[in-house]
Design an enzyme around this catalytic site. Structure first.
Site, PDB file in Angstrom:
ATOM      1  N   ASP A 506       0.856  -1.188   0.000  1.00 50.82           N
ATOM      2  CA  ASP A 506       0.000   0.000   0.000  1.00 50.82           C
ATOM      3  C   ASP A 506       0.899   1.248   0.000  1.00 50.82           C
ATOM      4  O   ASP A 506       2.117   1.146   0.175  1.00 50.82           O
ATOM      5  CB  ASP A 506      -0.870  -0.073   1.269  1.00 50.82           C
ATOM      6  CG  ASP A 506      -1.937   0.998   1.332  1.00 50.82           C
ATOM      7  OD1 ASP A 506      -2.283   1.564   0.287  1.00 50.82           O
ATOM      8  OD2 ASP A 506      -2.414   1.268   2.455  1.00 50.82           O
ATOM      9  N   GLU A 509       2.739   5.002  -4.011  1.00 52.88           N
ATOM     10  CA  GLU A 509       2.752   5.932  -5.168  1.00 52.88           C
ATOM     11  C   GLU A 509       4.093   6.627  -5.312  1.00 52.88           C
ATOM     12  O   GLU A 509       4.438   6.936  -6.465  1.00 52.88           O
ATOM     13  CB  GLU A 509       1.622   6.956  -4.999  1.00 52.88           C
ATOM     14  CG  GLU A 509       0.237   6.366  -5.064  1.00 52.88           C
ATOM     15  CD  GLU A 509      -0.134   5.513  -3.852  1.00 52.88           C
ATOM     16  OE1 GLU A 509       0.339   5.834  -2.744  1.00 52.88           O
ATOM     17  OE2 GLU A 509      -0.876   4.539  -4.014  1.00 52.88           O
ATOM     18  N   ASP A 582      -9.019   4.232  -2.006  1.00 55.67           N
ATOM     19  CA  ASP A 582      -9.931   4.713  -0.961  1.00 55.67           C
ATOM     20  C   ASP A 582     -11.223   5.297  -1.526  1.00 55.67           C
ATOM     21  O   ASP A 582     -11.407   6.520  -1.590  1.00 55.67           O
ATOM     22  CB  ASP A 582      -9.220   5.752  -0.098  1.00 55.67           C
ATOM     23  CG  ASP A 582      -8.007   5.150   0.598  1.00 55.67           C
ATOM     24  OD1 ASP A 582      -7.901   3.904   0.632  1.00 55.67           O
ATOM     25  OD2 ASP A 582      -7.162   5.908   1.096  1.00 55.67           O
TER      26      ASP A 582
END
Ligand code: NOJ
Length: 909
Positions: A506, A509, A582
């Protein structure tokens, strides 16, 4: 005001107000490209074995670029443009192409100083290059399919010595305040400001851009990830699509700003042809799309001669990237399936998932402790709901130090895993790329010692804030870091892990709290001295690659990994699954999950899903049910919720809702043989699992814009209910020669129409296409592991010609033996002239199974048979009992005992 100025001022104003970078690349390219014309020197072109090379020179800068045109196996063209003699090397994306693509020799079939025509001599494709101004046309059967630089938007900022240095060299006064410099600063050439952040660009402006005109095309798809429609929208009066991987909590929908991942690849489709453009660049990228509709000249407008003229519609695509080179692959199709193969030839296919990962996953930020896990796990059994995987989010660690366990909450992680193992279930835990700066944390210490972190531009380790507080970020672009990180997953290194533990990457990015746009500064430095700006979009790809490799290695190369990643790039499909981040517990997010997943699916990433229930907020029971129903029919199926939301395990909303969710999950498990077979197809033949209708019906215009329903493989059409209190849904059933059967009522519908289907809360509108055979499991267990030996059923749906076909794939569900030892079973089913045949689809595979087909259900059988007999491979016939329903034209055979891996026939007379 010119349209482009309006567009970019609009974006700039919005971004400044939201605190995001203004998109200087776009502004610059718009403003400056109009001044530049490029000319190709075709008289000195060299036509080599691998590529044809020639120079292109900008009339304004006189800087010379080197263009290379390659013919690649399978009707792919590649165009590379770089500076001929850059001040220093420019970044080229590594590790995305699975291997060096095999080239085919292009030969020149005609040409002069002003043009060159290249062909591979095999097909009908030609590449016509024009010298002045430089332009390329891709021609098929004398028709131009695509033109490159026909709008003159080729743009290439060559590397320069900074003005100040130049001035010093030339002994001039400091030029920093002269007018041209001011102009340059306004365009963000050497520096961009964003709030308190200043992005100083040591290499100065280095952006690249190019336009592509797609003749006759008005339907474009791809370039994830955006919370947008499946069909790409015109950007001429709005924002360009942005590809820049960002952590956007509760992202806005119907927005073209980049979120977690990027695949710089789009497909264009029209009747009779599909093409693809794969722009291999990992820096921030903008894509503009502009469709010019078809124009028909009429008698009154143009006079009798022109009356016959018709100008085809055209879509122009303008790619702009902040840095790197132009390296673009043109996939010429002509069918959607050809384009999928072409793209997978370059970037690989979907990894074959372990079977358990196609079951249902239960996640929450966070399950509190071992006891909580135990209770939730027991809850599934108590309520008779199958599930396969329990997930642990960041709170399971000791202070967000990945590879550790919070000793109070999870004192005995192995014991917890043994409990799950005893039920044939698995555990997934999170592992993020940021590493807590803590001299007592061994992962940090070892990475620090070895210089494995991304550096800041001053040379120290980059430090940013994320979950654990101040952290450094592993530099996954370095192969040595990846190797070391992979090693952290060995059982000895990862204390408390067992072979049922899998991984979730997770925040990759990467997410940097308090960083510009919540990510890493673009001037951070990676392995090889590359700035972060060059490779931002591929950072997450590398983490998932290293993680998947680590899981494979810990099993000594035997077991398939499962890794879920939030950030991704072209080719991420090789390493596992992706989810849409999300989202919010609102109906609109449920609805947009369909186009978002379709877009991922057609750009190679078949194993994708959205958080069921919506991550943020508390879904009402009806929304939760509808989301489970949709999720059960989407590839990656996981319920997840953020911190401080109300608990929402499937049994917490009362008996009736528990029943509805149970039923949706059970339907997923019933269809597992079909899902697994579809994933095999995606793995070996690059055919997406979840498909927009236009792929299956490429000749049907009405299907091109549909995005509230989709196909699973080529047999099932699903139209999830995404509206509250729905009592009907309008389902478009494509194909004038098709028939469709409602999977619930067995009602038969003719294709090429929209039908109004009544829906109750337990309806998941799904239809089986006439002409298909779908393998199912007839009983459902606690998890996939309990279903290995359970019997199969076949759902045969007859076409208008009373025939049907299908296939079935099986292996051990977890190892690589299907690949290395050919331990797999691949069967095909056909129903023709009243005989159903089970035969071998791939002789290379051997995986005998004891499982039987115990139930066969035939939909659309027009007349009652007088007898039904089975015939085994030794020619022995046995009569079987059957039930025929004349009203619904269905035939049901039960209590059969036909081995799934053997040859047999069923005769329906
Ligand atoms: C962000 C992810 O998108 C979300 O799924 C996760 O629960 C949180 N990070 C905490 O790890």
């Amino acid at each position: 005001m010119k349209l482009w100025i309006k567009t970019f001022s609009k974006i700039a104003a919005r971004l400044l107000s939201t605190g995001v970078y203004i998109l200087y690349i776009g502004r610059r390219q718009k403003q400056l490209s109009r001044r530049a014309t490029y000319q190709a020197s075709l008289d000195s072109a060299t036509i080599g074995k691998d590529s044809t090379k020639f120079q292109i020179i900008s009339e304004t800068t006189k800087v010379s670029l080197l263009a290379e045109v390659y013919g690649i196996e399978g009707n792919i063209f590649r165009l590379k443009i770089n500076e001929e003699t850059p001040l220093k090397p420019r970044y080229e994306v590594l590790d995305v192409l699975t291997s060096k693509p095999s080239t085919v020799r292009l030969i020149s079939c005609s040409g002069d100083a002003d043009s060159l025509v290249l062909t591979d001599g095999k097909g009908d494709l030609k590449c016509n290059i024009t010298a002045n101004p430089f332009k390329i046309d891709l021609v098929s059967q004398e028709e131009v399919v695509m033109s490159i630089n026909s709008l003159g938007q080729l743009y290439f900022e060559h590397l320069q010595i900074p003005l100040k240095q130049r001035a010093a060299k030339e002994n001039k006064e400091d030029t920093s305040v002269d007018a041209s410099q001011e102009d340059q600063e306004d365009l963000g050439l050497w520096e961009e400001k964003f709030g308190k952040f200043v992005d100083v660009k040591v290499n100065g402006p280095a952006s690249v851009g190019l336009d592509f005109s797609l003749h006759g095309f008005e339907h474009l798809y791809g370039i994830p990830q955006h919370a947008e429609s499946h069909q790409l929208k015109n950007t001429s009066d709005g924002d360009a699509y942005r590809l820049y991987n960002l952590d956007v909590y509760g992202y806005k929908i119907h927005d073209k700003m980049g979120i977690y991942g990027s695949v710089p690849y789009l497909l264009a489709h029209k009747l009779s042809r599909t093409v693809g453009i794969f722009w291999l660049n990992a820096s921030e990228t903008l894509v503009e799309i502009n469709t010019e509709p078809a124009v028909k000249y009429t008698l009154t407008q143009m006079g009798p001669v022109a009356a016959k003229q018709k100008v085809r519609c055209r879509t122009d695509v303008h790619w702009m990237s902040e840095s790197g080179i132009i390296d673009v692959f043109l996939l010429t199709g002509p069918t959607p399936s050809d384009v999928f193969k072409q793209y997978s030839y370059l970037t690989g296919t979907q990894a074959m998932p372990p079977l358990f990962s196609l079951g249902y996953h239960q996640c929450r930020w966070n399950y509190e402790d071992e006891q909580d896990i135990k209770e939730v796990d027991a809850g599934f059994d108590e309520h008779d709901i199958p599930y396969d995987v329990m997930w642990l989010d960041i709170e399971h660690t000791e202070g967000k130090r990945y590879f550790t366990w919070d000793k109070k909450r999870f004192p005995n992680p192995k014991r917890m895993q043994e409990l799950l193992r005893s039920k044939n279930r698995k555990l997934v835990v999170i592992s993020d790329p940021h590493i807590k700066i803590d001299p007592n944390y061994s992962v940090y210490v070892k990475a620090k010692e070895q210089g494995f972190f991304v550096r800041n531009h001053e040379g120290g380790d980059f430090e940013g804030v994320c979950w654990p507080g101040l952290s450094s970020y592993l530099d996954f672009t370095n192969p040595k870091v990846r190797e070391w990180y992979s090693g952290l997953f060995t059982f000895s290194a990862y204390q408390g892990s067992t072979d049922i533990l899998y991984i979730w990457n997770d925040m990759n990015e990467p997410s940097v709290f308090r960083g510009p746009e919540l990510t890493m500064q673009k001037n951070a430095i990676h392995h090889g001295n590359w700035e972060h700006r060059e490779l931002h979009n591929i950072y997450g790809f590398y983490q998932q690659m290293a993680t998947a490799e680590g899981l494979i290695q810990r099993s000594k190369g035997k077991e398939r990994p499962f890794v879920l990643t939030r950030s991704f790039f072209a080719g991420s499909q090789k390493y596992g699954a992706v989810w849409t981040g999300d989202n919010t517990a609102e109906w609109s997010y449920l609805k947009i999950s369909i186009p978002m997943l379709l877009t991922l699916s057609i750009t190679g990433i078949s194993f994708c899903g959205a958080d069921v229930g919506g991550f943020i907020g508390n879904p009402e029971a009806e929304l939760l049910v509808r989301w489970y129903q949709a999720g059960a029919y989407q590839p990656f199926f996981r319920g997840h919720a953020t911190m401080n939301t109300k608990r929402r395990e499937p049994w917490l909303f009362g008996e009736e809702y528990t029943r509805l969710i149970r039923e949706a999950i059970r339907q997923r498990y019933t269809l597992l043989p079909y899902w697994y077979s579809l994933f095999y197809r995606a793995h070996v033949a690059a055919q997406p699992v979840m498909r927009p209708l236009w792929i299956e019906f490429p000749e049907e215009l009405d299907a091109f814009g549909v995005e509230d329903e989709y196909m699973l493989g080529s047999a099932l059409l699903v139209h999830p209910v995404t509206e509250p209190k729905a009592s009907t849904v309008d389902v478009f059933l494509p194909g004038s020669n098709e028939v469709w059967y409602d999977c619930k009522t067995f009602a038969r519908w003719e294709g090429a129409r929209t039908v109004k289907i009544p829906v109750a809360l337990d309806t998941i509108p799904s239809f089986q296409r006439g002409g298909s055979i779908v393998p199912i499991k007839t009983t459902v267990g606690k998890s996939t592991g309990y279903m290995t030996d359970s019997p199969y059923g076949l759902r045969v749906a007859l076409s208008t010609k009373d025939s049907a076909m299908g296939e079935f794939y099986l292996d051990d569900g977890h190892s690589f033996r299907y690949l290395h030892q050919k331990q797999f079973l691949h069967r095909k089913f056909s129903f023709l002239s009243d005989v159903l045949i089970n035969s071998c689809a791939d002789e290379r595979g051997h995986y005998p199974s004891k499982c039987v087909v115990e139930q066969i259900f035939v939909l659309g059988l027009k007349k009652q048979p007088s007898s039904v007999t089975t015939r085994s491979s030794d020619g022995k016939d046995e009569p079987v009992a059957f039930t025929y329903c004349a009203q619904m034209s269905t035939l049901r055979l039960e209590k059969l005992s036909l081995n799934i891996s053997a040859d047999w026939e069923v005769h329906v007379r």
